[in-house]
Structure formats: structure tokens, C-alpha cells
Design an enzyme around this catalytic site. Structure first.
Site, mmCIF file in Angstrom:
data_model
loop_
_atom_site.group_PDB
_atom_site.id
_atom_site.type_symbol
_atom_site.label_atom_id
_atom_site.label_comp_id
_atom_site.label_asym_id
_atom_site.label_seq_id
_atom_site.Cartn_x
_atom_site.Cartn_y
_atom_site.Cartn_z
ATOM 1 N N GLU A 543 13.231 -1.265 -4.442
ATOM 2 C CA GLU A 543 13.107 -0.447 -5.594
ATOM 3 C C GLU A 543 13.992 0.774 -4.628
ATOM 4 O O GLU A 543 14.102 2.109 -4.967
ATOM 5 C CB GLU A 543 11.364 0.894 -4.969
HETATM 6 C C1 TNX Z 1 5.376 -0.129 -3.843
HETATM 7 S S1 TNX Z 1 5.685 -3.002 -3.287
HETATM 8 C C2 TNX Z 1 6.057 -0.039 -2.888
HETATM 9 C C3 TNX Z 1 5.488 0.576 -1.783
HETATM 10 C C4 TNX Z 1 4.494 1.735 -2.134
HETATM 11 C C5 TNX Z 1 3.735 -0.137 -2.564
HETATM 12 C C6 TNX Z 1 1.770 0.794 -3.615
HETATM 13 C C7 TNX Z 1 7.063 -2.441 -2.482
HETATM 14 C C8 TNX Z 1 7.767 -3.750 -1.316
HETATM 15 N N1 TNX Z 1 6.676 -1.242 -2.569
HETATM 16 O O1 TNX Z 1 6.740 1.374 -1.090
HETATM 17 O O2 TNX Z 1 3.354 1.744 -0.970
HETATM 18 O O3 TNX Z 1 3.880 0.270 -4.251
HETATM 19 O O4 TNX Z 1 1.273 0.141 -3.814
#
Ligand code: TNX
Length: 859
Positions: A543
Site C-alpha cells: 500500500e
Molecule cells: C490492509 S493487506 C493492510 C493493513 C491493514 C489491513 C486491515 C495489508 C498488507 N495491509 O495495513 O491493517 O488491511 O484489514
């Protein structure tokens, strides 16, 4: 937590009686200080705050909808809240829309997910006994109480480093159609007693003696004739290399025998390492229980012996016989895992968890033969590991509390409140703690894979290193800059999922790599000290917000120097350098799938393809994204040569709520995940039961060899205490364990749909009967204290009788006919309930713990 439907609270609310849930425990107020500092103003200790959702709206600029919500603040103090100079602060997980509000109030974003409600010009103060209401919008739909504002507190502008918790805070249940409306495109219904009944209908009862005696399902089990009678504790015979396993065996058995003095005439338990015909896995074991010669457990390694002991544990009875002896059915088992990687990830950044909770979790993992602990130690909201030489990482980055200067610690998140002593906002593992965790895991044959989030999700580190810079800048500027992670002239515009605009490492600065080098060396040293050499480091990667780095002079200068056209190439440069650092320490890189994916554009739309740059680097990618258009991404990455761990968000994310009901805890941005959602995942062909998937590339034979295994995750935005951890992960973790250990189920391979469905329903019935009759009762009998979810029963009105079914056969179901909550003395359900009235049914565990009840009227 009671289930929403069928509770008295809902009944009251439906009658229009306002009903409030107490919010999660907030830290103690610092009322004395408040009174001192603002002797003329009402104190937080005498403020009452209420939150409710008014209705959901679907404006053109927010097609997914927004919730109109209301905060109601009542002054129960003898002093007024002044006209100006204060704010009510709170965390909101998906954010609120900053705006001027009616009543001369204003809603503002402070930072990230921290917001405040403040008086605007014209506000007249809040006199004793008076109430104000603030109607405002959340940025998205709030259809779960778990996502309501959290950790509210009062702070005064002239006291920027103090906040005062508002403990009298309640969240209203949501049950009106306008509060629960999720728009025309959302077809997922609420879970009702009737819908639960329908979902459970495929489960049949399987008698105990027809169930696999060992969980997860072993490769080969054969019951032999006869019984091994252990009148007392057997001698444990093992070579010194199996001391650890012999000690574990001793602990398992001594639970049964008050007389631990071993007698010569008791057949022994023999542990040994050796080859097992037909098994190449280093985790294979062979277990033989012979009525005359005793128990022989052979492992292909110490890990195999340990895993075999977990199976022996399953074979032991719930309790010894009346005369103190133990009988074991003669048996022969040969077993090995399907996948080498059977993982679980815990996020301790968002809500910190004490060491004891981590150790308890490791025990639970080991019990179900999971062997990789992915330790999410850092994120935007907290850095949780002491690093020698960089004290700010924990003195600053592991603490949260109210502050406007953000000079000593981070601001509150996820309801951690104003107080820096809140144990979920603040906390970290010292070197000694971490080494202890590593050793504990090693004894359980669990590999710890620490994660250091980068380049995104790194705000705690960024801000900690910024504070280090400010401490040192006046003394020694060069030293001050040595580990700086951000470019002060960066004007990039971006917003992370947690609404931050300052949470990325800057790849254009040498100090970023100096930081990574330093931290990696320290973590490697801790693993060495623990005698558990590190093999891989998880380097995050998820992300990175769009727009990051684009207006950073440092990044731009580097791009020019290295002739990099876009920030996508800068990403490759960054991870190339990170990988070189890891290689110098003999480490392999693991990361979220973005590590091996490249963002490209196709026909004007963004698409992820396997990144050709790193496919031969030995990276392991943990693939969470199986959402819209990326359903097959995991397979495409594996097909391209990336070692792949499947961690699909719609199946293995245990922070997702079990269902849509507003009181069912957890988040739901990707899916609702009930036990069958975990169980039904088909590792090598998951698109088979994802009929609506748009992207459908299958897994090639080559790709199949690159699937290392499976991982469940627990991100902890809405998970604070241990009981909630238990509820979220159990029993879902058991679905994961079964998939990760047991062979590919026959139903997954059957091409004929009708046959596949029949095979599936039979296997699923075996699984849930095993959980209800063997696995969970054993967990209770051990006094594990694991507060797993006991689901609500399914109910169905059939010709004037109430039919009851249950997801976990074997649990006692008790009922009342006057709508009251069943208790341990209520009659047990045995067939259809003919009684008229308001029938309420709940399940009870062996230890008497009650699950959420379900209710139905039988008029
Ligand atoms: C996505 S999927 C994130 C996390 C959040 C989570 C909550 C991923 C590797 N990153 O930063 O905590 O969703 O569901």
C-alpha cells in the site's frame, strides 16, 4: 459481546427505547490535573458522550455511501465548558468529513484518523446540565459499532500536551433500516437465526468414533486392535538431541498422572529421529501405539517429533480414568504437512500486545501445527521493537498519547486515548523480551519472521527519526541526519489508507538505507543471540500511496542520477538496495505481494503484473489481494516464479467480521469471513469457488511448485484485548490449520459439481464435528482460557415447532421459552422445540461458557 439479533437490547431499541453499549474500557481519567489546570471549566470526568448513527446516504460524490452520525455531549459538571479553547478528540477508523456543523461547531481532522469537534465562533459555551448535539458525516458507511469513534477525550488549546479521557462514552446499537442500508449494490444479508439455520443445514451429525482422532487430518491413520493401558506415567526415552521434545512430552503426560513416579512395568514412550518410508518432509513423523511395547514416535527431525507429540496430545483422553490410569487406543499414524509454510501474522503495532499474549498465541499455533509466526512489529501507529542505538524508535515511536506538538510521542490511534500509559497505544518488546519470544518459538519449532514495514506504513519510524534529528541537530548536524527517513522538502501529495500524508520512507536519501542497515543488523543480532538464526525478513511493501515521492527533491535527484523514469522504477531501485542489505546478512526477502508486483496501465486502467525485475531474486510474496480484478494475482505471481504464500484477504484475514451484523466485531472492507469461508479455500484452485472472479488465470504446474503455503493474519485496528484476539482468530485458525496441513480434499478435486458438493458437505461435517466434539473440548479441558467464538445457533420455525441446528455439533444447546437468556440450568435442546413463546437458544462450551443466543417467536 451478545449477538445483535435476539437480544433484549435490540428488542428495547426496536420499541424506541434508546439503548447504548458501553464502549471499550478507556484509560483512567486524569481528573485531578484537569481540575487544576481548568478550574473554571467542566472536566472530562463529568462529560457524557453518546454516539449514534442517524442514517446512511448515497450522494453522487460518494457512491459507496456515507453515514450521517451524531455526537451528543452532556455537561454533568457544575462548571460550564467555555465558549472557545477546547476540543473533543477521538479516533475514527475510516475518517469523518471535516466541516462546519450546525450549532456553531466544527469538525476537523487533526492527523490521520484523529479528529476533533471544536466550538466555532458564536458558540455560547455548554452550561452545567446542558447538552449539545453535533451532526456530521463519516467519510464512509459506518454499519458496525466496531467502527464508531473510539477513545474520546477532552483537551484544551492552552494545554496542548494534556488530554482528559471521557469515560462515560456509549455507542448506540444500530438496528433501523436507515442505519443499516448499505446501498443497492450490496446484496449481502444480515445473519439472522433463519439464515444461520439455512447455512448450517448442510452439516450432518457425525458420531465421535467416526471422526479423525487427530487434528488437522493426518495423511494416514490406522486404528489397531487393543488398548495401551498406562497405569502410571511412562518412562520417556529420548536421545539428548531430543531433550526439548522429551520435556514437552513430560509436560503433556504429567497433566494426567498425579503420580509422576514412573514404574518399570509401564510401557515407555520412545522418541527418536529416523527415516520414515515414503516421507521426504523434515516435518514428517510416525507414531505407533502398541498395547505391549508402548508408544514409539519417530520424526524425520526434532520438528517432526514435536509435531507427532501434538498428535499424541489429541489422542489422550479429556481426563484420566477414575483409577488415575490412561488408556490409549492402539494406533499407527504416518503424517507430514501438505505445506512447508503454515503461518499466522499478528499486528502488534496498531494495538500493542504484551509478551504473555504473544507466547500464548505461539502455544496455540504449535498445537495446531502452524510453524511460521509473521510478527508485524512496525507500522504507522507504533514501532514495537527495541533497537540498540536508535532509542527514539521506541521512546517516541512506541508511545501514543495526546500531543499537539508531536515532539515526544505519537498521537492516539484506535481509541488508545490521551494517556501515554495506555497499554495498547504504548508498549514495545525490549531486546530481552524479543529474545525470549524467539527462544520460546524455537522450542515450539516455530520460525519467527519479523516484519519491518517499508516504504509505506512507516510513520512511527519516520516520526521517531525526525525526533532524533531534532534532538541532535544543534549538537551535530551530520549525525542528526544519519538515519533520517524523510525529506523535509518533500511536497508530494498523497493519502495513505489510514489517511496519513507523511508515512513513507524516502528512497532518495542515503540515510534511509543507513537506517535499514542498522535495524536489520540489530534484528539479526537478536536472532543470533537467541540461538535462532534468522533466515528471512519481511520487508513490508504494501500500500505505498499513489503520489508518494513524486515531489521530493531528494527522490527526484536520485531518479535523475540513476536515469529512472517513474516512481515505479524508483520502487525497484529501493527494493534492489534493500535486498542487497539483506543478502549481506544472509537473509531472504519476504514481503506483501506488492514486492513482486508492478503497477502498469492497460487500456487506461491500472493493473498489477508480476514484476520481471525481481522474479529470480528468491523473494517470497505474501499475497493478500484477491479483490476485484486481482483475483488471480497470487497465481500469476507464482506462475512468474515468485515464491508465494497465500494470505487472501477474503478468506484468511481474521480482522474481518464473521458476518454483517452491526454488533459482530471486526472490519469488513474486503469480506465477511465465517468459518466455512476459511475452510472452503482451495489453495491450488481457489477460483473454482470464486465464480464471479473477473481475472481467472489458473495456477500452472510450475507455479504450483512456488506456492510455499498459507497464512492467516490478524491486523488489530479493532482488536485490543486478549479475549477479542481469541474471538477473532478462533475457531477460524482451525480452518487455516486444516488447509495448511491436510492433503488436498477430495471435494476440491472432483470435477462433477454434484459429486463435489456431496463430498464437500461430508468433509465439512467431519471437520465441524471434530471441532465441536474433540478439538474445542480439549482446548477447554486444558484450561487454556482461549475464549474462542461460540456462534449463535440457527433457528427455523416449522409447522409450529422450532428447529435448531448448530455449526459446531457437540456443544450443549440450551433454551428458554420466555425470551430470557438461557443459563447452565436451562433445558437442553433435544429435537424440535414444541413450546410456544419467545424461544431463545444458546450454545454452551464444556467449561460452561455461553455463546451469543438466537431468538425466534413461536406464536
Ligand atoms: C490492509 S493487506 C493492510 C493493513 C491493514 C489491513 C486491515 C495489508 C498488507 N495491509 O495495513 O491493517 O488491511 O484489514
Amino acid at each position: 459481546m451478545r449477538h445483535p439479533y435476539g437480544t433484549l437490547l435490540v428488542a428495547l431499541a426496536l420499541l424506541g427505547v434508546p439503548v447504548m453499549l458501553p464502549a471499550a474500557a478507556a484509560p483512567a481519567p486524569i481528573a485531578a490535573k484537569a481540575a487544576e489546570a481548568h478550574a473554571d471549566a467542566a472536566s472530562a470526568a463529568h462529560l457524557q458522550l453518546r454516539w449514534e448513527s442517524i442514517r446512511n446516504v448515497f450522494p453522487a460524490d460518494a457512491p459507496d455511501g456515507r453515514s450521517l452520525a451524531r455526537l451528543t455531549l452532556t455537561n454533568l459538571d457544575s462548571k460550564p465548558l467555555p465558549r472557545q479553547g477546547w476540543g473533543i478528540y477521538f479516533n475514527s477508523i475510516d475518517g469523518v468529513v471535516p466541516a462546519a456543523l450546525d450549532g456553531n461547531l466544527v469538525m476537523e481532522q487533526v492527523s490521520g484518523q484523529l479528529f476533533r469537534l471544536r466550538p466555532a465562533d458564536g458558540f455560547q459555551g455548554l452550561a452545567p446540565g446542558q447538552t449539545l448535539t453535533a451532526d456530521y458525516f463519516h467519510s464512509v458507511l459506518i454499519v458496525k459499532t466496531a467502527k464508531a469513534p473510539a477513545g474520546p477525550y477532552l483537551a484544551f488549546d492552552d494545554e496542548p500536551e494534556n488530554g482528559y479521557a471521557i469515560n462515560d462514552y456509549r455507542i448506540a446499537l444500530m438496528n433501523l433500516p436507515e442505519q443499516l442500508d448499505t446501498g443497492p449494490s450490496d446484496r449481502i444479508p444480515l445473519a439472522t437465526p433463519e439464515s444461520v439455520f439455512a447455512r448450517n443445514a448442510i452439516i450432518s451429525d457425525v458420531p465421535g468414533d467416526k471422526l479423525s482422532p487427530v487434528f488437522p487430518m493426518p495423511q494416514h491413520v490406522e486404528k489397531l486392535t487393543g488398548v495401551l493401558h498406562l497405569a502410571a506415567m511412562p518412562v520417556i526415552s529420548a536421545a539428548p538431541t531430543l531433550n526439548n521434545e522429551a520435556g514437552f512430552a513430560g509436560k503433556l503426560l504429567s497433566r494426567y498422572f498425579t503420580n509422576v513416579r514412573t514404574a518399570a512395568n509401564i510401557p515407555p514412550l520412545t522418541l527418536r529421529i529416523g527415516t520414515i518410508a515414503g516421507q521426504s518432509s523434515p516435518e514428517a513423523y510416525e507414531l505407533t501405539i502398541n498395547p505391549h511395547t508402548g508408544i514409539v514416535l519417530t520424526g524425520t527431525s526434532a520438528a517432526g517429533v514435536f509435531l507427532g507429540l501434538q498428535s499424541l496430545r489429541d489422542l489422550l483422553p479429556l481426563a484420566p480414568q477414575a483409577d488415575g490410569s490412561v488408556d490409549l487406543q492402539a494406533m499407527h499414524i504416518i503424517d507430514a504437512p501438505r505445506f512447508e509454510y503454515r503461518g499466522f501474522q499478528l499486528d502488534v503495532s496498531r494495538n500493542f500486545q504484551p509478551k504473555a499474549t504473544v507466547l500464548r498465541l505461539l502455544d496455540l499455533m504449535a498445537r495446531y501445527k502452524l510453524n511460521k509466526f509473521h510478527f508485524h512489529l512496525t507500522d504507522d501507529e507504533g514501532w514495537r521493537l527495541e533497537i540498540a542505538g536508535l532509542p527514539e524508535l521506541t521512546s517516541f515511536g512506541a508511545r501514543r498519547g495526546h500531543t499537539m506538538s508531536v515532539s515526544e510521542h505519537l498521537q492516539p490511534a484506535y481509541g488508545s486515548g490521551p494517556d501515554v500509559t495506555d497499554p495498547h497505544g504504548s508498549g514495545f518488546y525490549t531486546r530481552a523480551d524479543y529474545i525470549e519470544i524467539l527462544k520460546y518459538a524455537a522450542a515450539l519449532h516455530i520460525e519467527v519472521i519479523p516484519e519491518l514495514e517499508m516504504p509505506g506504513h512507516a510513520r512511527a519510524a519516520v516520526k521517531a527519526m525526525e525526533s532524533r534529528y531534532h534532538r541532535l541537530e544543534k549538537i551535530d548536524v551530520a549525525n542528526a541526519r544519519q538515519y533520517l527517513l524523510n525529506d523535509f522538502d518533500d511536497r508530494s501529495e498523497y493519502k495513505s489508507p489510514q489517511l496519513y500524508h507523511d508515512q513513507v520512507l524516502n528512497p532518495g536519501m542515503a540515510s534511509t538505507y543507513a537506517f535499514i542497515e542498522h535495524v536489520v543488523a540489530e534484528v539479526v543480532a537478536m536472532h543470533k543471540e537467541a540461538g535462532m538464526p534468522m533466515r528471512s525478513l519481511h520487508v513490508g511493501g504494501d500500500e505505498l500511496p499513489n503520489g508518494a515521492w513524486e515531489k521530493s527533491p531528494a527522490s527526484q535527484a536520485l531518479m535523475k542520477r540513476m536515469n529512472l523514469a517513474t516512481t515505479v522504477e524508483l520502487w525497484d531501485y529501493f527494493y534492489d538496495r534493500v535486498d542487497r542489505i539483506l543478502k549481506r546478512h544472509g537473509l531472504r526477502a519476504s514481503g506483501w505481494e506488492e514486492l513482486g508486483a508492478r503497477k502498469v496501465r492497460l487500456n487506461g486502467a491500472s493493473k498489477l503484473i508480476p514484476n520481471p525485475v525481481f522474479s529470480q531474486r528468491g523473494f517470497t510474496v505474501h499475497v493478500w489481494n484477491n479483490l476485484d480484478g486481482a483475483e488471480d494475482l497470487a497465481y500469476r505471481l507464482a506462475n512468474a516464479g515468485y515464491d508465494t504464500v497465500l494470505a487472501p484477504v477474503t478468506n484468511f484475514y481474521f480482522d474481518m467480521a464473521y458476518n454483517k451484523n452491526p454488533e459482530e466485531p471486526g472490519v469488513h472492507w474486503a469480506a465477511y469471513v465465517d468459518l466455512d469461508t476459511v475452510y472452503d479455500f482451495i489453495p491450488f484452485d481457489y477460483l473454482k469457488n470464486t465464480p464471479l472472479a473477473k481475472a481467472r488465470d489458473g495456477l500452472t504446474d510450475y507455479g504450483q511448485r512456488h506456492i510455499r503455503g498459507l497464512e492467516g493474519t490478524l491486523f488489530t485496528e479493532t482488536v485490543r484485548d486478549t479475549a477479542r484476539i481469541d474471538y477473532m482468530i478462533m475457531p477460524r485458525l482451525l480452518g487455516l490449520a486444516e488447509r495448511a496441513w491436510a492433503a488436498d480434499p477430495a471435494w476440491a478435486r472432483e470435477a462433477d459439481r454434484v459429486k463435489a458438493a456431496a463430498l464437500h458437505d461430508a468433509a465439512w461435517s467431519d471437520f465441524v464435528n471434530q471441532l465441536g466434539k474433540r478439538v474445542l473440548p480439549r482446548l477447554d479441558a486444558d484450561n487454556s482460557g482461549i475464549a474462542y467464538r461460540i456462534p449463535p445457533p440457527g433457528l427455523h420455525l416449522d409447522h409450529g415447532r422450532v428447529l435448531v441446528n448448530y455449526q459446531l455439533p457437540g456443544f450443549a444447546l440450551r433454551y428458554t421459552t420466555d425470551g430470557s437468556e438461557p443459563n447452565a440450568g436451562s433445558p437442553v435442546v433435544s429435537g424440535a422445540i414444541a413450546a410456544k413463546g419467545t424461544i431463545r437458544v444458546a450454545a454452551f462450551s464444556r467449561s460452561g461458557r455461553e455463546g451469543a443466543s438466537s431468538r425466534i417467536d413461536n406464536p
